[in-house]
Scaffold this motif. Structure first.
Motif, PDB file in Angstrom:
ATOM      1  N   UNK A  62      23.524  57.779  11.254  1.00  0.00           N
ATOM      2  CA  UNK A  62      24.600  58.678  11.665  1.00  0.00           C
ATOM      3  C   UNK A  62      23.957  59.790  12.486  1.00  0.00           C
ATOM      4  N   UNK A  63      24.277  59.824  13.768  1.00  0.00           N
ATOM      5  CA  UNK A  63      23.740  60.848  14.662  1.00  0.00           C
ATOM      6  C   UNK A  63      24.739  61.993  14.700  1.00  0.00           C
ATOM      7  N   UNK A  64      24.359  63.117  14.146  1.00  0.00           N
ATOM      8  CA  UNK A  64      25.234  64.286  14.153  1.00  0.00           C
ATOM      9  C   UNK A  64      24.907  65.095  15.398  1.00  0.00           C
ATOM     10  N   UNK A  65      25.808  65.072  16.367  1.00  0.00           N
ATOM     11  CA  UNK A  65      25.577  65.729  17.654  1.00  0.00           C
ATOM     12  C   UNK A  65      25.517  64.703  18.767  1.00  0.00           C
ATOM     13  N   UNK A  66      26.553  64.671  19.588  1.00  0.00           N
ATOM     14  CA  UNK A  66      26.625  63.699  20.677  1.00  0.00           C
ATOM     15  C   UNK A  66      26.330  64.314  22.020  1.00  0.00           C
ATOM     16  N   UNK A  71      22.876  61.473  22.457  1.00  0.00           N
ATOM     17  CA  UNK A  71      23.285  60.290  23.199  1.00  0.00           C
ATOM     18  C   UNK A  71      22.084  59.539  23.741  1.00  0.00           C
ATOM     19  N   UNK A  72      20.995  60.256  24.044  1.00  0.00           N
ATOM     20  CA  UNK A  72      19.776  59.575  24.487  1.00  0.00           C
ATOM     21  C   UNK A  72      19.244  58.665  23.386  1.00  0.00           C
ATOM     22  N   UNK A  73      19.287  59.144  22.148  1.00  0.00           N
ATOM     23  CA  UNK A  73      18.861  58.308  21.027  1.00  0.00           C
ATOM     24  C   UNK A  73      19.770  57.103  20.881  1.00  0.00           C
ATOM     25  N   UNK A  74      21.082  57.331  20.923  1.00  0.00           N
ATOM     26  CA  UNK A  74      22.037  56.228  20.790  1.00  0.00           C
ATOM     27  C   UNK A  74      21.842  55.203  21.897  1.00  0.00           C
ATOM     28  N   UNK A  75      21.639  55.684  23.109  1.00  0.00           N
ATOM     29  CA  UNK A  75      21.452  54.798  24.258  1.00  0.00           C
ATOM     30  C   UNK A  75      20.173  53.981  24.114  1.00  0.00           C
ATOM     31  N   UNK A  96      34.450  65.808  25.409  1.00  0.00           N
ATOM     32  CA  UNK A  96      33.818  65.052  26.484  1.00  0.00           C
ATOM     33  C   UNK A  96      33.458  63.637  26.046  1.00  0.00           C
ATOM     34  N   UNK A  97      33.246  63.439  24.750  1.00  0.00           N
ATOM     35  CA  UNK A  97      32.931  62.100  24.271  1.00  0.00           C
ATOM     36  C   UNK A  97      34.163  61.205  24.244  1.00  0.00           C
ATOM     37  N   UNK A  98      35.342  61.802  24.067  1.00  0.00           N
ATOM     38  CA  UNK A  98      36.578  61.024  24.017  1.00  0.00           C
ATOM     39  C   UNK A  98      37.245  60.914  25.384  1.00  0.00           C
ATOM     40  N   UNK A  99      36.880  61.797  26.292  1.00  0.00           N
ATOM     41  CA  UNK A  99      37.470  61.786  27.631  1.00  0.00           C
ATOM     42  C   UNK A  99      36.349  61.989  28.641  1.00  0.00           C
ATOM     43  N   UNK A 100      35.867  60.901  29.177  1.00  0.00           N
ATOM     44  CA  UNK A 100      34.726  60.960  30.082  1.00  0.00           C
ATOM     45  C   UNK A 100      35.035  61.851  31.273  1.00  0.00           C
ATOM     46  N   UNK A 101      34.113  62.778  31.565  1.00  0.00           N
ATOM     47  CA  UNK A 101      34.319  63.713  32.655  1.00  0.00           C
ATOM     48  C   UNK A 101      34.322  62.998  34.004  1.00  0.00           C
ATOM     49  N   UNK A 102      35.183  63.458  34.889  1.00  0.00           N
ATOM     50  CA  UNK A 102      35.188  62.964  36.259  1.00  0.00           C
ATOM     51  C   UNK A 102      34.362  63.931  37.098  1.00  0.00           C
ATOM     52  N   UNK A 103      33.213  63.474  37.555  1.00  0.00           N
ATOM     53  CA  UNK A 103      32.310  64.319  38.337  1.00  0.00           C
ATOM     54  C   UNK A 103      32.416  63.903  39.796  1.00  0.00           C
ATOM     55  N   UNK A 104      32.914  64.808  40.624  1.00  0.00           N
ATOM     56  CA  UNK A 104      33.093  64.517  42.040  1.00  0.00           C
ATOM     57  C   UNK A 104      31.952  65.118  42.848  1.00  0.00           C
ATOM     58  N   UNK A 105      31.499  64.360  43.805  1.00  0.00           N
ATOM     59  CA  UNK A 105      30.371  64.793  44.630  1.00  0.00           C
ATOM     60  C   UNK A 105      30.671  66.088  45.365  1.00  0.00           C
ATOM     61  N   UNK A 106      31.922  66.267  45.772  1.00  0.00           N
ATOM     62  CA  UNK A 106      32.265  67.450  46.554  1.00  0.00           C
ATOM     63  C   UNK A 106      32.384  68.716  45.707  1.00  0.00           C
ATOM     64  N   UNK A 107      32.424  68.581  44.396  1.00  0.00           N
ATOM     65  CA  UNK A 107      32.487  69.758  43.532  1.00  0.00           C
ATOM     66  C   UNK A 107      31.160  70.501  43.548  1.00  0.00           C
ATOM     67  N   UNK A 108      31.181  71.835  43.468  1.00  0.00           N
ATOM     68  CA  UNK A 108      29.910  72.569  43.392  1.00  0.00           C
ATOM     69  C   UNK A 108      29.201  72.238  42.089  1.00  0.00           C
ATOM     70  N   UNK A 109      27.885  72.328  42.075  1.00  0.00           N
ATOM     71  CA  UNK A 109      27.142  71.990  40.851  1.00  0.00           C
ATOM     72  C   UNK A 109      27.494  72.921  39.707  1.00  0.00           C
ATOM     73  N   UNK A 110      27.499  72.378  38.513  1.00  0.00           N
ATOM     74  CA  UNK A 110      27.655  73.175  37.308  1.00  0.00           C
ATOM     75  C   UNK A 110      26.373  73.975  37.095  1.00  0.00           C
ATOM     76  N   UNK A 111      26.460  75.231  36.649  1.00  0.00           N
ATOM     77  CA  UNK A 111      25.235  76.031  36.481  1.00  0.00           C
ATOM     78  C   UNK A 111      24.335  75.570  35.345  1.00  0.00           C
ATOM     79  N   UNK A 112      24.834  74.728  34.466  1.00  0.00           N
ATOM     80  CA  UNK A 112      24.006  74.241  33.364  1.00  0.00           C
ATOM     81  C   UNK A 112      23.240  73.006  33.833  1.00  0.00           C
ATOM     82  N   UNK A 113      21.971  73.196  34.114  1.00  0.00           N
ATOM     83  CA  UNK A 113      21.137  72.131  34.639  1.00  0.00           C
ATOM     84  C   UNK A 113      19.875  71.984  33.801  1.00  0.00           C
TER      85      UNK A 113
END
Length: 527
Positions: A62-66, A71-75, A96-113
């Motif tokens: 049971x992985x607590x934290x997705x 997710x790297x461990x699960x993968x 985000x685990x139940x609704x996969x994010x739609x990431x569009x190329x034209x969107x500005x980058x998210x600051x969390x990198x």
């Protein structure tokens, strides 16, 4: 047998999330209705308590934290022959685990990198996830310049110094997370109600619990009667751990993996002690835009802390700026034009002059240490590209160091920020976490190969013995840098300048620093 099911609670039909991947492996509409029911859809949702009535066997993990590390461990487990059959639960309330994010190329980058190292890239490639990162915005860099606000010294690192193509790659966290999900998508579908058409080359079984962990119970085997032959009694006799969720659901598992971050509920419930301290610093993160492309990673040490300018592609860069909480509060609410001006000053000649480029055989001072000059030794100092506009909101968060005294106990193991949290000085935090995940996956596979109970502490100690020294070493390096560069004192400034010159001109040291920062498990010392 392919099974990945999502555990849900009290959804009406019109509110049930739809499979976001129908175009890939799922047949929708009438076709789905006509398709034969797969094993994943053979169980029935109990709308009374949210339990899945068709599958009440215990889980292997049971992985607590997705998040990214969980997710790297699960993968990794799902893509290895020895572990793909393991039955895994992922417990996380993140939508985000139940609704996969739609990431569009034209969107500005998210600051969390994250700045992922060549070692992490290799992990992703082995798991088959890196191909999905490449479909989104990302930025490799092969050069890094580091300097001090006093103008007394600078160092340039180049991938060619260690005969590599790149030093690292800057990727949005949401892209890394989505890529791991996309890789798992190829193996299975998270949505049993859509009656997916699944691949036939795996027997992966996964269940996502969109809830929070509430309690973790390890019953003594003596708590049940010897003649009690109920299923639950058999789990208790086997020493399994019972996890209870905030929505009232529960499960039994052989191994609990705490991948739930620095405020880990697993760590707290298991009673693991930690060591650490606050830095009395905050970090501001944001995305900025240039008029030209940026292909270099830049870092300047200022009196209040370092500022990093990291390429993210398409003329965008990411800012990570460490400072006092008061300064962070002021800069977060500052108007955009003033903030852009402050960033350009911090990356140019604000706080002090530019270092002088040195072509005067500075290497002679260190020639007695041997080693051929690196290609970057005599590169001149460069001023980073100017920021022209702010491309995202600014966010600030406090900085601290935390390390769990133990990573493992019987049937419990910690990975990622649940085990250690570090200063973002060199962007190493997530790389340490990915190292934990892929190492644990390998060691679980080794245990499966010889028939060992994967929850046995003797097996888990192998993971701890490998990862704990590596993590402590990196934490010590980052903490040392934080302390050295947090003091503005004349003699210390001179010593720091000497350190810059040493890193620039002592080739074995420079190569060691680059290799260590790239994920190779050896400290930057002379060979």
């Amino acid at each position: 047998m392919n099974r990945l099911v999502v555990r849900r609670t009290l959804y009406s039909n019109h509110h049930q999330p739809k499979c976001p991947w129908k175009r890939g492996f799922c047949s929708g509409g009438e076709a789905a209705a006509a398709a034969p029911a797969s094993s994943a859809s053979s169980g029935q949702l109990n709308h009374k308590d949210g339990s899945f009535a068709g599958d009440d066997q215990p889980y292997d993990l049971a992985i607590v934290g997705g998040g990214m590390v969980g997710m790297a461990l699960a993968c990794s487990l799902a893509t290895k022959p020895l572990t793909k059959h393991l039955k895994v639960a992922i417990i996380d309330s993140n939508p985000a685990l139940a609704n996969k994010l739609s990431i569009k190329r034209e969107d500005p980058p998210d600051p969390r990198v994250s700045t992922v190292t060549p070692a992490t890239i290799s992990y992703f490639q082995d798991a088959g996830a890196w191909q999905y990162v490449q479909q989104h915005r990302h930025a490799f860099f092969d050069k890094m310049q580091v300097w001090d606000y006093t103008g007394l010294g600078y160092t340039t690192y180049d991938a060619r110094d260690v005969y590599k193509d790149v030093l690292g790659c800057v990727v949005e966290n949401r892209v890394l997370h989505s890529s791991l999900l996309s890789r798992i998508e190829v193996i299975m579908c998270l949505y049993p109600e859509c009656k997916c058409i699944r691949l036939q080359d795996t027997d992966v079984q996964k269940t996502i619990y969109p809830s929070r962990l509430a309690s973790m119970i390890r019953y003594p085997s003596s708590s049940v009667k010897a003649d009690d032959n109920t299923r639950e009694a058999s789990y208790i006799k086997a020493g399994l751990v019972k996890l209870e969720m905030s929505d009232g659901s529960s499960l039994y598992t052989k191994l609990v993996v705490g991948a739930d971050g620095a405020k880990s509920q697993v760590r707290n419930l298991a009673g693991f002690k930690t060591t650490g301290w606050n830095y009395s610093q905050n970090a501001i993160i944001c995305t900025v835009e240039h008029s030209v492309g940026n292909h270099t990673a830049w870092q300047r040490f200022l009196p209040g802390g370092p500022i990093a300018l990291l390429p993210i592609g398409d003329n965008f860069s990411n800012i990570v700026w460490t400072m006092s909480p008061k300064q962070a509060s002021d800069l977060t609410v500052m108007n955009e034009d003033e903030f852009v001006k402050a960033v350009n000053q911090a990356m140019d000649n604000g706080y002090g002059p530019h270092p002088k480029s040195n072509f005067s055989n500075g290497s002679n001072k260190f020639s007695f240490l041997g080693g051929n000059l690196t290609m970057s030794t005599n590169e001149s100092f460069e001023v980073p590209p100017k920021v022209v506009k702010l491309a995202s909101k600014r966010a600030a968060f406090p900085l601290s160091l935390m390390h769990a005294n133990d990573y493992v106990a019987k049937r419990i193991v910690l990975i990622g920020d649940a085990a250690h949290a570090v200063h973002p000085l060199a962007g190493q935090g997530v790389n340490l976490g990915f190292g934990d995940a892929f190492t644990l996956s390998r060691i679980i596979g080794e245990g499966v190969a010889v028939g060992t109970d994967i929850g046995e502490v003797s097996l888990l100690r192998k993971y701890e013995a490998e990862r704990k020294p590596a993590n402590i070493a990196m934490m010590a390096v980052l903490d040392g840098f934080q302390k050295i560069y947090s003091v503005d004192f004349g003699p210390l400034n001179v010593l720091r300048a000497a350190a810059f010159h040493a890193a620039n001109y002592i080739s074995p040291l420079k190569r060691g620093i680059i290799s260590y920062a790239s994920g190779e498990q050896r400290l930057p010392i002379f060979p």
